[in-house]
Design an enzyme around this catalytic site. Structure first.
Site, PDB file in Angstrom:
ATOM      1  N   ASP A 159       6.677  -3.963  -1.735  1.00  0.00           N
ATOM      2  CA  ASP A 159       5.856  -3.165  -2.262  1.00  0.00           C
ATOM      3  C   ASP A 159       6.422  -1.817  -2.561  1.00  0.00           C
ATOM      4  OD1 ASP A 159       2.995  -2.090  -3.322  1.00  0.00           O
ATOM      5  OD2 ASP A 159       3.298  -0.883  -1.527  1.00  0.00           O
ATOM      6  N   GLU A 170       9.607  -4.620  -5.968  1.00  0.00           N
ATOM      7  CA  GLU A 170       9.109  -3.845  -6.807  1.00  0.00           C
ATOM      8  C   GLU A 170       9.780  -2.559  -7.329  1.00  0.00           C
ATOM      9  OE1 GLU A 170       4.609  -2.045  -7.870  1.00  0.00           O
ATOM     10  OE2 GLU A 170       5.550  -1.905  -5.796  1.00  0.00           O
TER      11      GLU A 170
HETATM   12  C1  BGC Z   1       1.015  -1.332  -5.328  1.00  0.00           C
HETATM   13  C2  BGC Z   1      -0.065  -0.473  -5.470  1.00  0.00           C
HETATM   14  C3  BGC Z   1      -0.256   0.406  -4.250  1.00  0.00           C
HETATM   15  C4  BGC Z   1       1.194   1.179  -4.014  1.00  0.00           C
HETATM   16  C5  BGC Z   1       1.183   1.764  -2.603  1.00  0.00           C
HETATM   17  C6  BGC Z   1       1.970  -0.189  -5.506  1.00  0.00           C
HETATM   18  O1  BGC Z   1       3.032  -0.366  -6.090  1.00  0.00           O
HETATM   19  O2  BGC Z   1       1.058  -2.421  -6.137  1.00  0.00           O
HETATM   20  O3  BGC Z   1      -1.359  -1.353  -5.562  1.00  0.00           O
HETATM   21  O4  BGC Z   1      -1.395   1.274  -4.398  1.00  0.00           O
HETATM   22  O5  BGC Z   1       2.083   0.270  -4.233  1.00  0.00           O
HETATM   23  O6  BGC Z   1       1.223   0.889  -1.544  1.00  0.00           O
END
Ligand code: BGC
Ligand code: MG
Length: 554
Positions: A214, A284
């Site tokens: 994430d 991500e």
């Molecule tokens: C997740 C979000 C989250 C953020 C902070 C993101 O990229 O997909 O849902 O709020 O990371 O953790």
């Protein structure tokens, strides 16, 4: 305190088993999938009870958003203990049962690893914040105020306000790229990396097939804390959030996508997963330099797949899709991309692509089929197979702190997080016997799973049929992609594995389109598509796949 790490680790080699290339991922947002105990919040036993449904969709992998111990300030993306299940979602035993059942059904399971930050309730942070010299004093990013008492630099948080919060116990600020309840870990500290690897290993031992990392490009910050430069207003950054957010007024040059990330975190994590075999890492990657970073990280940088934001936020046009996919293809080298139109952070795709007009049943089927035809690893989000549109919620119904902060300009992420509609005729669409944490919109009821099961023309059947066919078609799973120059609003490309070529055509418009496609055999198509002597006619939001018989033509 810690020296900047120069690029010095060699590139990681290819995995022996790259099952994830071209596999189809299905994202489950546990709060909203199925509630098994009537508390209004979806949970792990709820997921397990519907794994048959998921497997029957023909997907290969499930990604489960966070279910670890959390005060839920960001609904699980603020983790207070990486190695246990939050009671609202169940227990570790529930997770083991979920995993065993998924594996029995031939589904792999990846879980979210929120490594870049923890919750402020995490034991590590509670200790770190106590003093400047405790054993975890340097586990987070602490900095002295400027002489005038203001924060150490101009960095801003995604969810609004400065990225710095004052901690009176230490007389210092700490860095948080999201909420102030999500303090950023200090990746320059090798003890932090070692501890994170331990958390990962806990789940690898339990048998997970990999991680979705994430917001991982926020992992490393510039140790000199240099100010971010301003971003010109006309810069067409794909935005997930309010256009006028102060965060969008800076380039995240010094607090995001730092080059040290691969050496500091991805490569060690990759080495750990190699010891277990058959696992994968999906990171991500968003923001300004996302394309270069996707390539750098996934082609030898330790990630297997780079999850792109671009199609989640792009203009709803064939030209935009082509431009993004081609741009990634140009730089990707041996790397690999994950494409998504929908997730728990963005407006549902059919709403975006309908552009204010009505969402047609054909559009609901077209988008997932288009997504799963692109080169890469497609990721569907729960409800996308039903063609759910964005839910309209009133301010009083909002839960997402991002939406609450930026209302009414930006309504936040609740509209894509409403519960899965399982049954058109049950209370709360069969999601819960209690009061759901977010409402089920009335417009989702006719799209419920049971209603679509009964309707042979429903998107659910079309998508299932397509996915069953796709998995047998090598060009679609792993083949190269080449876009063709066709008139707007049609998108056309060829997928080819060297032996066979499939022409893939999608009409993104609301009027019929005609197109010369040349010779070939019509393999799959939307209802109403016709092909005569090389001329195809596609109804609005129609699509087709033609096998070229080895004849490539422009
Ligand atoms: C997740 C979000 C989250 C953020 C902070 C993101 O990229 O997909 O849902 O709020 O990371 O953790
Ligand atoms: Mg529950």
């Amino acid at each position: 305190m810690f020296e900047k790490t120069a690029h010095r680790l060699p590139k990681v080699g290819a995995r022996r088993d790259d099952w994830w290339r071209g596999a189809v991922i299905y994202q489950i947002y546990p709060r909203s999938f199925l509630d098994s105990n009537g508390d209004g919040v979806g949970d792990l036993p709820g997921i397990t009870s519907r794994l048959d449904y998921v497997a029957a969709l023909g997907v290969d992998v499930i990604w489960i958003s966070p279910f670890m111990i959390s005060p839920m300030k960001d609904y699980g993306y603020d983790v207070a203990d990486y190695c246990d299940v939050d009671p609202i979602f169940g227990t570790l035993d529930d997770f083991d049962r979920l995993l065993a059942r998924a594996h029995e059904l031939g589904l792999r399971v990846i879980i979210d690893f929120v490594a870049s930050h923890t919750s402020n309730e995490h034991g590590w942070f509670k200790e770190s914040r106590q003093s400047r010299n405790n054993p975890k004093a340097d586990w987070y990013v602490w900095a002295d105020p400027k002489p005038d008492g203001s924060p150490p630099n101009n960095w801003l948080a995604v969810f609004g306000g400065p990225a710095w919060e004052w901690e009176p116990r230490r007389g210092q600020y700490y860095l948080h790229n999201f909420l102030k309840e999500q303090p950023d870990l200090n990746f320059h500290n090798p003890e932090v990396i070692a501890a994170l690897l331990d958390q990962a290993e806990f789940w690898l031992r339990r048998g997970v097939d990999g991680f979705r990392l994430d917001a991982i490009d926020f992992g490393v910050h510039d140790p000199r804390l240099r100010d971010n430069p301003p971003r010109p207003r006309d810069n067409n950054l794909p935005l997930n959030g309010p256009a006028t957010s102060p965060h969008a007024m800076q380039y995240q040059l010094w607090n995001k996508a730092r080059p040290e990330l691969a050496d500091l975190f991805f490569k060690p994590l990759h080495a750990l997963t190699e010891r277990y075999g058959g696992r994968m890492l999906l990171g991500e990657i968003s923001g300004d330099r996302a394309l270069e970073r996707m390539a750098e990280y996934s082609a030898g940088g330790g990630l297997d797949i780079a999850y792109s934001f671009d199609l989640l936020t792009c203009a709803p046009t064939p030209a935009a899709i082509r431009e993004i996919v081609e741009a990634v293809e140009r730089v990707l080298d041996q790397g690999w991309a994950c494409w998504a139109f929908c997730n728990h952070d963005v407006t549902r795709a059919v709403t975006r692509f309908a552009g204010g007009g009505p969402v047609t049943p054909r559009l609901r089927a077209l988008l997932p089929i288009l997504l799963c035809s692109l080169r890469g690893t497609p990721c569907l989000y729960q409800g996308e197979e039903l063609g759910l549109e964005e839910a309209e919620l009133a301010f009083e119904q909002l839960k997402d702190p991002y939406g609450l902060a930026f209302w009414p300009e930006y309504k936040g992420r609740d509209g894509c997080r409403t519960p899965m509609p399982w049954s058109a005729t049950s209370v709360h669409a069969g999601f819960t016997s209690g009061e759901p944490w977010l409402p089920v919109p009335a417009s989702h009821l006719p799209l419920a799973v049971d209603a679509q099961e009964r309707d042979p023309g429903a998107p659910l059947h079309m998508i299932r049929d397509f996915l069953a066919w796709r998995r047998t078609e090598r060009p679609l799973v792993r083949g190269a992609i080449r876009f063709l120059d066709v008139a707007h609003p049609v998108l056309a490309f060829e997928r080819s594995d060297g032996e066979r070529t499939l022409l893939c055509v999608f009409n993104l418009g609301t009027l019929p389109a005609e197109l010369e496609v040349g010779r070939g055999v019509l393999r799959r198509h939307a209802p109403g598509v016709t092909l005569h002597a090389g001329d195809a006619r596609l109804p609005e939001h129609g699509w087709l796949f033609i096998e070229r018989n080895g004849e490539a033509r422009r």
